[in-house]
Design an enzyme around this catalytic site. Structure first.
Site, short mmCIF file in Angstrom:
data_model
loop_
_atom_site.label_atom_id
_atom_site.label_comp_id
_atom_site.label_asym_id
_atom_site.label_seq_id
_atom_site.Cartn_x
_atom_site.Cartn_y
_atom_site.Cartn_z
N LYS A 189 -30.40 39.35 -39.86
CA LYS A 189 -30.53 40.55 -40.69
C LYS A 189 -31.96 41.04 -40.47
O LYS A 189 -32.75 41.19 -41.41
CB LYS A 189 -30.25 40.17 -42.16
CG LYS A 189 -30.23 41.33 -43.12
CD LYS A 189 -29.11 42.34 -42.85
CE LYS A 189 -29.32 43.57 -43.72
NZ LYS A 189 -28.38 44.67 -43.36
N ASP A 222 -24.17 42.18 -41.81
CA ASP A 222 -23.23 43.07 -42.52
C ASP A 222 -22.27 43.73 -41.54
O ASP A 222 -21.05 43.73 -41.74
CB ASP A 222 -23.99 44.11 -43.39
CG ASP A 222 -25.11 44.82 -42.64
OD1 ASP A 222 -25.47 44.40 -41.52
OD2 ASP A 222 -25.65 45.81 -43.18
N ASP A 250 -16.26 31.43 -43.90
CA ASP A 250 -15.16 31.65 -44.84
C ASP A 250 -14.32 32.85 -44.42
O ASP A 250 -13.09 32.81 -44.45
CB ASP A 250 -15.70 31.88 -46.27
CG ASP A 250 -15.74 30.61 -47.09
OD1 ASP A 250 -15.86 29.52 -46.48
OD2 ASP A 250 -15.67 30.68 -48.34
C1 IPM Z 1 -19.31 24.82 -46.79
C2 IPM Z 1 -19.37 24.82 -48.28
C3 IPM Z 1 -20.66 24.22 -48.74
C4 IPM Z 1 -21.82 24.94 -48.12
C5 IPM Z 1 -20.81 24.25 -50.27
C6 IPM Z 1 -19.78 23.35 -50.93
C7 IPM Z 1 -22.21 23.95 -50.73
O1 IPM Z 1 -19.20 26.10 -48.75
O2 IPM Z 1 -19.31 23.75 -46.18
O3 IPM Z 1 -19.28 25.90 -46.20
O4 IPM Z 1 -22.09 26.10 -48.40
O5 IPM Z 1 -22.48 24.33 -47.27
MG MG Z 2 -18.90 27.55 -47.29
#
Ligand code: IPM
Ligand code: MG
Length: 357
Positions: A189, A222, A250
Site C-alpha cells: 500500500k 485495495d 480469506d
Molecule cells: C489466520 C488467522 C490468524 C491470523 C488469527 C486467528 C490470528 O486469521 O491464520 O489467517 O490472522 O494469523
Molecule cells: Mg486469517
C-alpha cells in the site's frame, strides 16, 4: 527407508478429528510406497491442557518439538478460554520461536467444489499467497496510554526490516520460479504508506534482479481485491505483508469456494527448525465430535508437508487422490455434501491405493 518424525498437535475442537484423518492418509501413503515411513508422536497440548496446567504447552515445549522433521497442527481456540491466550500460548510461540517466516497459502478450486465467481472453474484460479509471518503489522509493537481518559492513545506499529523483507521476497520469487507461469505479484500500500511499504517496493525490485526469468508486477492491496475477484486468471504467486496477506487469503479461500479446504504451511526455509503445517479453518466447536469435520484442508496441508520433506511424488499422489474424491462428490456438509469425515478419509485412502493415482 525414508523415515520422518512428525509431531502432531491436534489441540482443540475438530483438531483431533482432522489430524487423526490426516494420520490415516499418511499411513496409506506409506503402505503404498513401501520405502516411506512416518513416526507420528502426539502432543496433548491446547485448551484442555491449559485448563489443567494453566499453560497451553509446557515450558520446554519448543525444545521438545525441535528434534522433529515437521509439526502437524490441528486447531486452537475454545469457547471458554480467551482467544489471545490460545493463540499467543501455542501457535504463535511455535511460529515465532522457530522463525517460520514464510506462511504459504495455496488456493485453487478443487473439482466438485463450486466457486461463487460465475464461470470460474478448476484451473481458472490457481494461486499461492506468500504471507510474511514474522514481523510487519503483527510485531506486537505499540501501546496504550491515558487509559479511559478522553486523551487515551493506542498505537500499533508495523515493523518492516530489510532482513525480513528481503528474505520473504527471495522466498516468493523462488516459489514463483518453481511454478509453470513464473509470475509474481507484489502487494503493498505504498501510495499511502510511504515508509515501510516503499521499502518493500524497492527491495522487490532489487530481489527481482536475482530472478531474471520471473516476471513480476505490483499491486496496491485495495486494487488487488478487485483483480482477484474480476480477473483471477491474471494471478499466480502473490507476496504480501502479514496483515495484507491475512486478509487476501480469506478472500482467496472464499473465491475458491470454501475456507474449509484451505491449508497453510508455516515454513522455516532455512530448515534450522521444523516447519508447521495446519488447516486454516479453526476449531469449529459447533461441529466437534459429530464426525462431519472436513478433513480436506488437513490432507492438503499434509501434501505441503510432504513437499517440504522432499517427498514430491507422495505429495502429488495425495493431491490427486483428494481431487478424485472431491470430484466424485464425496464431500462433507460444509461444502454441500452429506459425507462424514470417515467417508472422505476412506475414499482418499482407496484412491491412494488405486493403481492410476
Ligand atoms: C489466520 C488467522 C490468524 C491470523 C488469527 C486467528 C490470528 O486469521 O491464520 O489467517 O490472522 O494469523
Ligand atoms: Mg486469517
Amino acid at each position: 527407508m525414508r523415515e520422518y518424525s512428525i509431531a502432531a498437535i491436534p489441540a482443540d475442537g475438530i483438531g483431533p478429528e482432522v489430524i487423526a484423518a490426516g494420520a490415516t492418509v499418511l499411513a496409506a501413503l506409506s503402505k503404498r510406497d513401501g520405502g516411506l515411513k512416518f513416526n507420528i508422536e502426539n502432543f496433548d497440548w491446547g485448551s484442555d491442557y491449559y485448563k489443567k496446567h494453566g499453560v497451553m504447552m509446557p515450558a520446554d515445549g519448543l525444545s521438545r518439538l525441535k528434534k522433529f522433521d515437521a509439526i502437524y497442527f490441528g486447531a486452537v481456540g475454545a469457547p471458554d478460554v480467551p482467544d489471545h491466550i490460545t493463540l499467543w500460548g501455542l501457535r504463535l510461540p511455535i511460529c515465532q520461536g522457530f522463525d517460520q517466516y514464510a506462511n504459504v497459502r495455496p488456493t485453487k478450486i478443487l473439482p466438485g467444489i463450486t466457486s461463487p465467481l460465475r464461470h470460474c472453474e478448476p484451473g481458472d484460479l490457481d494461486w499461492v499467497i506468500v504471507r510474511e509471518n514474522s514481523e510487519g503489522e503483527y510485531s506486537g509493537h505499540g501501546g496504550r496510554a491515558h487509559r479511559g481518559l478522553p486523551e487515551e492513545v493506542g498505537t500499533e506499529v508495523a515493523i518492516f526490516t530489510r532482513v525480513g523483507v528481503t528474505r520473504i521476497m527471495r522466498y516468493a520469487f523462488r516459489l514463483a520460479q518453481s511454478r509453470p507461469r513464473k509470475f509474481l505479484t507484489v502487494v503493498t500500500k505504498s501510495n499511502a504508506q510511504r515508509h515501510g511499504m516503499v521499502m518493500w517496493d524497492e527491495i522487490a525490485a532489487e530481489v527481482a534482479g536475482e530472478f531474471p526469468d520471473v516476471t513480476w508486477d505490483k499491486m496496491l492491496v485495495d486494487a488487488m481485491t478487485v483483480r482477484m475477484t474480476l480477473n483471477p486468471r491474471s494471478l499466480d504467486t502473490i507476496v504480501a505483508t502479514n496483515l495484507h496477506a491475512d486478509i487476501l487469503s480469506d478472500l482467496a479461500g472464499a473465491l475458491a469456494g470454501s475456507l474449509g479446504v484451505a491449508p497453510t504451511g508455516n515454513i522455516d526455509p532455512e530448515r534450522r527448525f521444523p516447519s508447521m503445517f495446519e488447516p486454516i479453518h479453526g476449531s469449529a466447536f459447533d461441529i466437534a465430535g459429530k464426525g462431519i469435520a472436513n478433513p480436506v484442508a488437513t490432507f492438503w496441508t499434509a501434501a505441503q508437508m510432504l513437499d517440504h520433506l522432499g517427498e514430491a511424488e507422495a505429495s502429488a499422489r495425495l493431491m490427486r487422490a483428494v481431487e478424485r474424491v472431491t470430484g466424485a462428490g464425496i464431500l462433507t456438509p460444509d461444502v454441500g455434501g452429506t459425507a462424514t469425515t470417515r467417508d472422505v478419509t476412506e475414499a482418499v485412502v482407496d484412491a491412494i491405493h488405486s493403481s492410476n493415482v
